[in-house]
Design an enzyme around this catalytic site. Structure first.
Site, mmCIF file in Angstrom:
data_model
loop_
_atom_site.group_PDB
_atom_site.id
_atom_site.type_symbol
_atom_site.label_atom_id
_atom_site.label_comp_id
_atom_site.label_asym_id
_atom_site.label_seq_id
_atom_site.Cartn_x
_atom_site.Cartn_y
_atom_site.Cartn_z
ATOM 1 N N SER A 127 -1.980 -4.215 -3.080
ATOM 2 C CA SER A 127 -1.724 -2.938 -2.416
ATOM 3 C C SER A 127 -2.687 -1.823 -2.302
ATOM 4 O O SER A 127 -3.442 -1.551 -3.404
ATOM 5 C CB SER A 127 -0.661 -2.432 -3.310
ATOM 6 N N SER A 180 0.888 -1.314 -0.019
ATOM 7 C CA SER A 180 -0.015 -0.032 -0.020
ATOM 8 C C SER A 180 0.898 1.360 -0.115
ATOM 9 O O SER A 180 2.072 1.451 0.342
ATOM 10 C CB SER A 180 -0.944 0.028 1.360
ATOM 11 N N ASP A 231 -3.877 1.839 -2.475
ATOM 12 C CA ASP A 231 -3.380 2.929 -3.002
ATOM 13 C C ASP A 231 -4.438 3.967 -2.819
ATOM 14 O O ASP A 231 -5.270 4.097 -3.472
ATOM 15 C CB ASP A 231 -2.829 2.869 -4.386
#
Length: 337
Positions: free
Chosen positions: A254, A216, A256
């Site tokens: 991830s 992330s 984001d």
């Protein structure tokens, strides 16, 4: 062991817009940053607090989600109302709920009439270097970060919420940068913890990084331009786009996120004038992400895992600079602080 240095101190300049005096999010008037760091053998984590003056009155804001694999507390109300009403805090994944609770405690102690608050707390997973299951963040850690918030240049690298994070296979952490435009300023602070191939000014850095998948990235963008929530959403999306400029692979695991807010509630900024703010966001986020790496130190942590700092000379060589950044040709444009 190399000394942590900001990207510009290596001779590498991102973009063409001038920076603010600190080249940091705190160049935006009314924005302060405070941090608490925990760094032991098994624990490498912390808290980073972004505190806009007058937060209790609310500031126009927006959230952009690149990939929603995360625990961004308070985001739905920001989407619904287009405002933040608290500081924005960053920490490690399993501590995010304790941090949110501690933030609420800190806020209600300062406002005896408060009956509803929307704490905004983001996170990335620092489990490679920190025993995340211990959830070590206490209210004292959170309150110390908030109480220490200042307009100074924020510490970068292995500090605060970035103490145990990695990015692009190297040790990363907290990074910040800013740009000035005709009517104001734009600044960014990042918590880097994502995977991909490190890229500097479009050039890949030829190295074999430590195999530590990132998890992330949190990006906070501040400005004093008079933008509304819709326009801030457009800035926040550009902040997520900027991850690609440093080599993010936007992996499926991830999360984001970008949060953008303004300290200027005046309406009336024209959409056709957003070109410069868009450029300012892209450049400041790109440089903040790279600062988060070049300011980090090699760190050994949980279960003996080690994340190596990116060698500065590899970055300089990739962009055509000499070993100290003062040989060869200068890349980018002159620093116009």
């Amino acid at each position: 062991m190399q000394t942590p240095r900001r990207l510009r101190d290596l001779g590498v300049v991102v973009g063409t817009l001038p920076t603010g005096p600190r080249n940091a999010i705190t160049d935006v008037p009314g924005v302060r940053v405070g941090q608490t760091t925990i760094a032991t053998d098994d624990l490498n984590t912390g808290v980073t607090a972004i505190v806009p003056d007058g937060y209790a009155d609310g500031h126009p804001a927006a959230v952009a989600v690149g990939n929603g694999y995360g625990k961004l507390v308070g985001s739905t109300q920001v989407d619904e109302l287009g405002r933040i009403e608290t500081p924005i805090l960053l920490t490690g994944t399993l501590s995010v709920f304790r941090v949110a609770d501690a933030l609420v405690t800190w806020l209600i102690e300062r406002d005896p009439k408060a009956t509803s608050l929307n704490p905004v707390v983001g996170e990335t997973n620092d489990a490679f270097l920190s025993d995340i299951r211990r959830r070590p963040i206490t209210p004292e850690h959170v309150h110390a970060a908030l109480d220490s918030a200042s307009t100074d240049l924020p510490a970068e690298g292995c500090v605060g919420a970035g103490t145990g994070t990695t990015a692009l296979g190297f040790k990363a952490g907290i990074g910040t940068s800013s740009r000035t435009v005709e009517q104001g300023s734009v600044g960014a602070i990042v918590q880097s913890n994502f995977s991909g191939l490190l890229t500097v000014l479009g050039r890949p850095v030829p190295a074999v990084p430590v195999d530590a998948d990132g998890n992330s990235c949190m990006i906070v963008v501040a400005t004093d331009l008079p933008l509304d929530a819709r326009q801030l959403g457009r800035l926040a999306r550009r902040a997520v786009f900027a991850l690609a400029r440093v080599g993010s692979d936007y992996a499926p695991g991830s999360g984001d996120y970008a949060i953008a807010f303004t300290t200027n509630p005046a309406p009336g900024y024209r959409d056709k004038d957003l070109r410069a703010p868009f450029q300012a966001v892209t450049e400041s986020v790109e440089e903040a992400l790279l600062n988060s790496l070049t300011m980090a130190r090699t760190t050994k942590g949980h279960r003996g895992n080690t994340a190596q700092a990116v060698p500065h000379d590899l970055i300089q060589a990739a962009v055509g600079l000499g070993a100290r950044g003062d040989l060869g040709h200068h890349v980018g444009t002159p620093d116009r602080k």
